[in-house]
Scaffold this motif. Sequence first.
Motif, PDB file in Angstrom:
ATOM      1  N   GLY A 191       0.832  -1.388   0.077  1.00  0.00           N
ATOM      2  CA  GLY A 191      -0.160  -0.025   0.189  1.00  0.00           C
ATOM      3  C   GLY A 191       0.701   1.389  -0.006  1.00  0.00           C
ATOM      4  N   TYR A 192       0.085   2.341  -0.031  1.00  0.00           N
ATOM      5  CA  TYR A 192       0.889   3.809  -0.106  1.00  0.00           C
ATOM      6  C   TYR A 192       1.342   3.871   1.340  1.00  0.00           C
ATOM      7  CZ  TYR A 192      -1.585   5.593  -4.125  1.00  0.00           C
ATOM      8  OH  TYR A 192      -2.026   5.652  -5.566  1.00  0.00           O
ATOM      9  N   PRO A 193       2.658   4.003   1.509  1.00  0.00           N
ATOM     10  CA  PRO A 193       3.472   4.578   2.892  1.00  0.00           C
ATOM     11  C   PRO A 193       2.815   5.983   3.154  1.00  0.00           C
ATOM     12  CG  PRO A 193       5.064   4.032   1.056  1.00  0.00           C
ATOM     13  CD  PRO A 193       3.806   4.046   0.421  1.00  0.00           C
ATOM     14  N   PRO A 194       3.214   6.410   4.354  1.00  0.00           N
ATOM     15  CA  PRO A 194       3.019   7.628   4.729  1.00  0.00           C
ATOM     16  C   PRO A 194       3.778   8.495   3.892  1.00  0.00           C
ATOM     17  CG  PRO A 194       3.194   6.316   6.792  1.00  0.00           C
ATOM     18  CD  PRO A 194       3.494   5.393   5.567  1.00  0.00           C
ATOM     19  N   ALA A 195       3.400   9.977   3.676  1.00  0.00           N
ATOM     20  CA  ALA A 195       4.671  10.844   2.905  1.00  0.00           C
ATOM     21  C   ALA A 195       5.898  10.825   3.280  1.00  0.00           C
ATOM     22  CB  ALA A 195       3.808  12.188   2.758  1.00  0.00           C
ATOM     23  N   ASP A 196       6.198  11.004   4.663  1.00  0.00           N
ATOM     24  CA  ASP A 196       7.344  11.013   5.123  1.00  0.00           C
ATOM     25  C   ASP A 196       8.226   9.488   5.320  1.00  0.00           C
ATOM     26  OD1 ASP A 196       5.692  10.625   7.003  1.00  0.00           O
ATOM     27  OD2 ASP A 196       6.463  12.294   8.485  1.00  0.00           O
ATOM     28  N   GLY A 197       7.446   8.592   4.928  1.00  0.00           N
ATOM     29  CA  GLY A 197       7.955   7.409   5.206  1.00  0.00           C
ATOM     30  C   GLY A 197       7.458   6.527   6.199  1.00  0.00           C
ATOM     31  N   THR A 198       7.560   5.152   6.556  1.00  0.00           N
ATOM     32  CA  THR A 198       6.607   4.660   7.490  1.00  0.00           C
ATOM     33  C   THR A 198       7.238   4.852   8.713  1.00  0.00           C
ATOM     34  OG1 THR A 198       8.124   2.364   7.007  1.00  0.00           O
ATOM     35  CG2 THR A 198       6.107   2.395   5.792  1.00  0.00           C
ATOM     36  N   LEU A 199       6.702   4.693   9.875  1.00  0.00           N
ATOM     37  CA  LEU A 199       7.247   5.167  11.064  1.00  0.00           C
ATOM     38  C   LEU A 199       8.382   3.938  11.268  1.00  0.00           C
ATOM     39  CD1 LEU A 199       7.289   6.555  13.905  1.00  0.00           C
ATOM     40  CD2 LEU A 199       5.640   4.895  14.703  1.00  0.00           C
ATOM     41  N   ALA A 200       7.982   2.743  10.965  1.00  0.00           N
ATOM     42  CA  ALA A 200       9.028   1.554  11.387  1.00  0.00           C
ATOM     43  C   ALA A 200      10.436   1.993  10.417  1.00  0.00           C
ATOM     44  CB  ALA A 200       8.686   0.313  10.919  1.00  0.00           C
ATOM     45  N   ALA A 201      10.394   2.319   9.439  1.00  0.00           N
ATOM     46  CA  ALA A 201      11.665   2.738   8.378  1.00  0.00           C
ATOM     47  C   ALA A 201      12.250   4.056   9.068  1.00  0.00           C
ATOM     48  CB  ALA A 201      11.384   2.996   7.209  1.00  0.00           C
ATOM     49  N   ARG A 202      11.639   5.045   9.356  1.00  0.00           N
ATOM     50  CA  ARG A 202      12.070   6.179  10.062  1.00  0.00           C
ATOM     51  C   ARG A 202      12.698   6.083  11.342  1.00  0.00           C
ATOM     52  NH1 ARG A 202       8.299  10.485  11.089  1.00  0.00           N
ATOM     53  NH2 ARG A 202       6.719   8.845  10.586  1.00  0.00           N
ATOM     54  N   THR A 203      12.097   5.149  12.206  1.00  0.00           N
ATOM     55  CA  THR A 203      12.569   5.016  13.604  1.00  0.00           C
ATOM     56  C   THR A 203      14.012   4.102  13.377  1.00  0.00           C
ATOM     57  OG1 THR A 203      10.393   4.393  14.359  1.00  0.00           O
ATOM     58  CG2 THR A 203      12.140   3.624  15.565  1.00  0.00           C
ATOM     59  N   ALA A 204      13.885   3.318  12.223  1.00  0.00           N
ATOM     60  CA  ALA A 204      15.200   2.317  12.062  1.00  0.00           C
ATOM     61  C   ALA A 204      16.314   3.546  11.640  1.00  0.00           C
ATOM     62  CB  ALA A 204      14.965   1.132  11.145  1.00  0.00           C
ATOM     63  N   VAL A 205      15.929   4.075  10.821  1.00  0.00           N
ATOM     64  CA  VAL A 205      16.885   5.292  10.137  1.00  0.00           C
ATOM     65  C   VAL A 205      17.436   6.252  11.387  1.00  0.00           C
ATOM     66  CG1 VAL A 205      17.369   7.242   8.533  1.00  0.00           C
ATOM     67  CG2 VAL A 205      16.307   5.227   7.770  1.00  0.00           C
ATOM     68  N   ALA A 206      16.480   6.686  12.146  1.00  0.00           N
ATOM     69  CA  ALA A 206      17.013   7.369  13.443  1.00  0.00           C
ATOM     70  C   ALA A 206      17.858   6.805  14.326  1.00  0.00           C
ATOM     71  CB  ALA A 206      15.657   7.784  14.114  1.00  0.00           C
ATOM     72  N   GLN A 207      17.384   5.486  14.493  1.00  0.00           N
ATOM     73  CA  GLN A 207      18.349   4.593  15.456  1.00  0.00           C
ATOM     74  C   GLN A 207      19.704   4.382  14.824  1.00  0.00           C
ATOM     75  OE1 GLN A 207      15.894   1.289  16.297  1.00  0.00           O
ATOM     76  NE2 GLN A 207      14.929   2.221  17.955  1.00  0.00           N
ATOM     77  N   ALA A 208      19.884   3.956  13.532  1.00  0.00           N
ATOM     78  CA  ALA A 208      21.117   3.762  12.811  1.00  0.00           C
ATOM     79  C   ALA A 208      21.941   5.039  13.039  1.00  0.00           C
ATOM     80  CB  ALA A 208      20.952   3.233  11.439  1.00  0.00           C
ATOM     81  N   ASN A 209      21.455   6.131  12.951  1.00  0.00           N
ATOM     82  CA  ASN A 209      22.241   7.306  12.825  1.00  0.00           C
ATOM     83  C   ASN A 209      22.316   8.089  14.027  1.00  0.00           C
ATOM     84  OD1 ASN A 209      22.937   7.701   9.744  1.00  0.00           O
ATOM     85  ND2 ASN A 209      20.798   7.011   9.819  1.00  0.00           N
ATOM     86  N   ASN A 210      21.522   7.593  15.109  1.00  0.00           N
ATOM     87  CA  ASN A 210      21.611   8.379  16.460  1.00  0.00           C
ATOM     88  C   ASN A 210      22.950   8.162  17.009  1.00  0.00           C
ATOM     89  OD1 ASN A 210      20.057   9.463  18.450  1.00  0.00           O
ATOM     90  ND2 ASN A 210      20.463   7.586  19.782  1.00  0.00           N
ATOM     91  N   HIS A 211      23.250   9.322  17.748  1.00  0.00           N
ATOM     92  CA  HIS A 211      24.706   9.660  18.110  1.00  0.00           C
ATOM     93  C   HIS A 211      24.401  10.509  19.546  1.00  0.00           C
ATOM     94  CE1 HIS A 211      28.848  10.744  18.519  1.00  0.00           C
ATOM     95  NE2 HIS A 211      29.028   9.997  17.575  1.00  0.00           N
ATOM     96  N   SER A 212      25.123  10.080  20.560  1.00  0.00           N
ATOM     97  CA  SER A 212      24.840  10.880  21.811  1.00  0.00           C
ATOM     98  C   SER A 212      25.040  12.439  21.590  1.00  0.00           C
ATOM     99  CB  SER A 212      25.582  10.512  22.892  1.00  0.00           C
ATOM    100  OG  SER A 212      26.936  10.565  22.527  1.00  0.00           O
ATOM    101  N   ALA A 213      26.008  12.712  20.619  1.00  0.00           N
ATOM    102  CA  ALA A 213      26.254  13.994  20.334  1.00  0.00           C
ATOM    103  C   ALA A 213      25.372  14.710  19.266  1.00  0.00           C
ATOM    104  CB  ALA A 213      27.693  14.180  19.873  1.00  0.00           C
ATOM    105  N   ALA A 214      24.429  13.829  18.711  1.00  0.00           N
ATOM    106  CA  ALA A 214      23.513  14.423  17.829  1.00  0.00           C
ATOM    107  C   ALA A 214      22.074  13.570  17.806  1.00  0.00           C
ATOM    108  CB  ALA A 214      24.170  14.543  16.327  1.00  0.00           C
ATOM    109  N   PRO A 215      21.367  13.582  18.818  1.00  0.00           N
ATOM    110  CA  PRO A 215      20.336  12.492  19.070  1.00  0.00           C
ATOM    111  C   PRO A 215      19.227  12.658  18.048  1.00  0.00           C
ATOM    112  CG  PRO A 215      20.411  13.980  20.767  1.00  0.00           C
ATOM    113  CD  PRO A 215      21.403  14.369  20.017  1.00  0.00           C
ATOM    114  N   LEU A 216      18.454  11.804  17.534  1.00  0.00           N
ATOM    115  CA  LEU A 216      17.603  11.797  16.651  1.00  0.00           C
ATOM    116  C   LEU A 216      16.570  11.007  17.206  1.00  0.00           C
ATOM    117  CD1 LEU A 216      19.587  11.030  13.303  1.00  0.00           C
ATOM    118  CD2 LEU A 216      18.367  13.166  13.689  1.00  0.00           C
ATOM    119  N   THR A 217      15.129  11.478  16.504  1.00  0.00           N
ATOM    120  CA  THR A 217      14.040  10.421  16.804  1.00  0.00           C
ATOM    121  C   THR A 217      13.456  10.199  15.283  1.00  0.00           C
ATOM    122  OG1 THR A 217      12.327  11.954  17.003  1.00  0.00           O
ATOM    123  CG2 THR A 217      13.365  11.406  19.018  1.00  0.00           C
TER     124      THR A 217
END
Length: 409
Positions: A75-101
């Motif tokens: 189906g159509y994903p949400p416009a900014d991406g699925t929450l699961a994918a965005r969460t995974a990208v945020a976690q993979a790029n998260n850094h204590s000096a540059a936190p991401l959600t």
Amino acid sequence: MSSDRKTWSVKASRTANQATNPIRAIVDKLKLNPNATKPLISLSIGDPTIFGNFNVDPSINDAVVKQLNSFKSNGYPPADGTLAARTAVAQANNHSAAPLTAHDVILANGCSGALEMCINVLCNEGQNILLPRPGFSLYASVAATRFVESRYYDLVPENNWEADLVHMESLIDEKTSAILVNNPSNPCGSVYSRQHLEAILAVAEKYHVPIIADEIYCDLVFKGNEFFPMATLTTTVPILSVGGLAKKWLVPGWRVGWILIHDRNNIFAEINVGLHQLAQIILGPNSLIQAAIPDIFEKTPESFFQDTIKQLEKNVELSMREVSKIDGMVPVNPQGAMYMMVRIEVDKFKDIESDVDFSAKLLDEENVVCLPGECFKYPNFVRFVITPTYDRLEEAYKRIDEFCARHRK
Ligand SMILES: Cc1ncc(COP(=O)(O)O)c(C=O)c1O
């Protein structure tokens, strides 16, 4: 009704007329020789998949097949991406000096799509953007369609392609909307030190100019070098970092990119909203690959990335050794990414006028393609892609050596 509607007159828009690929006009000057006897070797295409030596890890394929067979990812994903994918990208790029959600992540149609959205959200017609020279041509192409002026800051080859910060500073005025930094770099293959990135950040800070950090080649760095995500080196400068699956995971055709919004001080409040609005226009990556992203991140073995780097390092070592031997060519040692810039000492040749002339004659006589530096706004250099197979690279350098010997004074 206007009287000029009496006949058909359909004109291309201003945007379309501005949408030119500067590389095309230069590459059109390079003509394949129909009578060539040697097989074609391309050192020009920045697609690591075409030579058959850089293949995806089976786990990456499995992640997509799993989604395909689930019948749940069509189906159509949400416009900014699925929450699961965005969460995974945020976690993979998260850094204590540059936190991401997940809220700081927007998925896009390749890193190109991410770059287009960043320029669209930060720049208005009549403003300017600072771009590296030499640099990837897409930045200026996107800026042109928005009627945004491209101003180029020089990178200095003798100084590991670091930016000339005095020059950068001199280009900034009240209409400067962003500084684009590409690290590791296409076409230079440079990887910036922490100190240099901090020095660029100091310029951005001094003039309050946000940064677009093109980090699509993140982690593709060779022994002795380290990649620093730019956002981890500042708490004050707002940064849009862009990346994607194309290079590190070796799947450029899958068209998965992302924007990481690094904004510790709420300077990007409007930009954040604006990016989410822009994301509504065209959905980003297709649903299958989005759904596969969490598995891709979790299951790709470390050995896959190490093997990619080992192969690139071997090719760099060969490239530096062979090209350094050729009188008239001066390679700049790459530290990462997939490219090597080589200076052409035009005055050592009797009948080669420029980098474009070098590339055109090399193709005509030796059936080897490389891009002239002019494609990156940097004449007197050529760019070699270092992803072909080892034996193909060896053969290419042998032919280039013979070519130079024939044309030297
Ligand atoms: C520096 C740089 N940025 C962005 C891109 C675009 O990446 P994508 O294929 O994900 O659109 C490339 C592709 O070669 C690149 O070299």
